[in-house]
Write an enzyme that holds these catalytic residues in place. Sequence first.
Site, mmCIF file in Angstrom:
data_model
loop_
_atom_site.group_PDB
_atom_site.id
_atom_site.type_symbol
_atom_site.label_atom_id
_atom_site.label_comp_id
_atom_site.label_asym_id
_atom_site.label_seq_id
_atom_site.Cartn_x
_atom_site.Cartn_y
_atom_site.Cartn_z
ATOM 1 N N ASP A 177 0.831 -1.206 0.000
ATOM 2 C CA ASP A 177 0.000 0.000 0.000
ATOM 3 C C ASP A 177 0.866 1.257 0.000
ATOM 4 O O ASP A 177 0.758 2.101 0.892
ATOM 5 C CB ASP A 177 -0.926 0.034 1.216
ATOM 6 C CG ASP A 177 -1.832 -1.176 1.288
ATOM 7 O OD1 ASP A 177 -2.144 -1.736 0.227
ATOM 8 O OD2 ASP A 177 -2.235 -1.549 2.395
ATOM 9 N N GLU A 224 -11.524 2.455 -2.800
ATOM 10 C CA GLU A 224 -10.768 2.665 -1.561
ATOM 11 C C GLU A 224 -9.459 3.357 -1.901
ATOM 12 O O GLU A 224 -9.296 3.915 -2.985
ATOM 13 C CB GLU A 224 -10.531 1.322 -0.861
ATOM 14 C CG GLU A 224 -9.903 0.262 -1.761
ATOM 15 C CD GLU A 224 -9.833 -1.109 -1.114
ATOM 16 O OE1 GLU A 224 -10.136 -1.219 0.085
ATOM 17 O OE2 GLU A 224 -9.452 -2.071 -1.811
#
Length: 518
Positions: free
Chosen positions: A47, A203
């Site tokens: 991420d 997201e």
Amino acid sequence: MHHARNVQFSNIHVSTVDEDVRPDFVEVDTKGWGDQGDGTYRNPXSDPDVIRVGNKXYMVASDFHXMGMQVLESDDMVXWRYISQIYRRFNEPGWDANLHYAGGSWAPSIRYHSGLFYVYFCTPDEGLYMSTASNPAGPWAPLHLVKRVAKWEDPCPFWDEDGQAYIGRSQHGAGPIIVHRMSADGKTLLDEGKTVYEGPIAEGTKFMKRNGWYYLIIPEGGVGTGWQTVLRARNIYGPYERRIVLEQGSTGVNGPHQGALVDAPDGSWWFYHFQETPVLGRVVHLQPARWEADWPVIGVDYDKNGIGEPVATWKKPVSSVGTAGFQTCDDSNDALGLHWQWNHNPVDTHWNLTDRKGWLTLKAMPADSLKMVRNMLTQKVVGYQSESTTKVSIKGDSYAGLFCSGKLFCGVGLCKDGVFIEFGGQRKIIDKGSYQEVWFKVTNDCEQNRHLFYYSIDGEHYQPAGSAFAMSGGYWKGIRVGCLTTFLQAKRLLRARHLRMLNSTISIKNSPNSLADC
């Protein structure tokens, strides 16, 4: 107690080839990692979020249950080094008892505003947190709880030209995208937020503004199967136009999404994203990007459907600035190397670097299983093939040695009855004897998913400790290696000497685009 010294990684050996294929491409061995002949990319993270300030780039990434969000710095946007840690413990319930696997920091964002670096992240159970620093190498301010709330995720701050601060975020269950106003110092939310977009598993919010357009750069479609979407609007609250800018297509890079759009010092644009792999975890990639009609164009549109696909190799964003070796903690008697991470909060009364100069001391604590051992000291596996070794001696009834963790926790070590292995909570003596010291090794072949423990009485001749086994990442992390000590009843003494995490020789023909992650 557990003594360790000479903690180190070996260098990756690199050889060059001629760049004679196309002006922007080089032919490479795609099993290699990182830079091409003049730099090495080490220990990347999942991420990712990246910014550039001046001539340097800075990266943060999810650390989940590992302590406690490392900051990386790069001179060329390819080879990275650890420079700081934002927090070293998480002072919330359960974090002193290994109860939050897959919890902790999810998908952070890093931004630079008015002389300060800001990092924001959410945790699944506790809330929205932030920290600031005037220097990315630290010190970082103690974590500030912006809002006590569960099930928020993936926040990103943004300061508009008029000084108004905002933060975008998503919700567990993958969406929607919600925008809040914040105080100028970024420490307080000023409203309940407004939904600006709903999409399929939307997201990973990243905010930016360019040429009067507000951009939300978001992943959609799920971790392993998704794509990268860009939204743009003339007003921060929308309405937003939508375009898919990166997909797997005909490549082997599944789910190429969630990351950062960054410009290099020369004005070129680049996109960092991750790819989920079953053993190594989330592997970072770097794609070339450019702008057309105020939309980012990422990767190469091989099938001409208007959507980019990941490239295998590409010219570096910045010319080489020299090869950097693996970071170790051998050069300091005052702190652990930044590549080491505690699993959950450390018990500071049970470890130190002062009992013996240049050595790490771990004091054994009781645990029902390897997964629940306190002061488990870990680091990421480097590349597809790696090797880790440690030398151990014990007194009393301690169990101590080398372990691997992922979905499975397993280890090899020494106890008073001899050499043991442990899988699935079952501990078995494989070589009975009263050994004063034993060397342990684990080889990790993440490409073939074949892993094997070894032990040696003399440090030269190793024999397998059990059979080869398969591993898979777990709790949102790839597999890791490290050292631990525990006992079942009374406190005992362990001595482990010459602990070193030694990466095997990896011959890289040239630099691929894949940037390793665990």
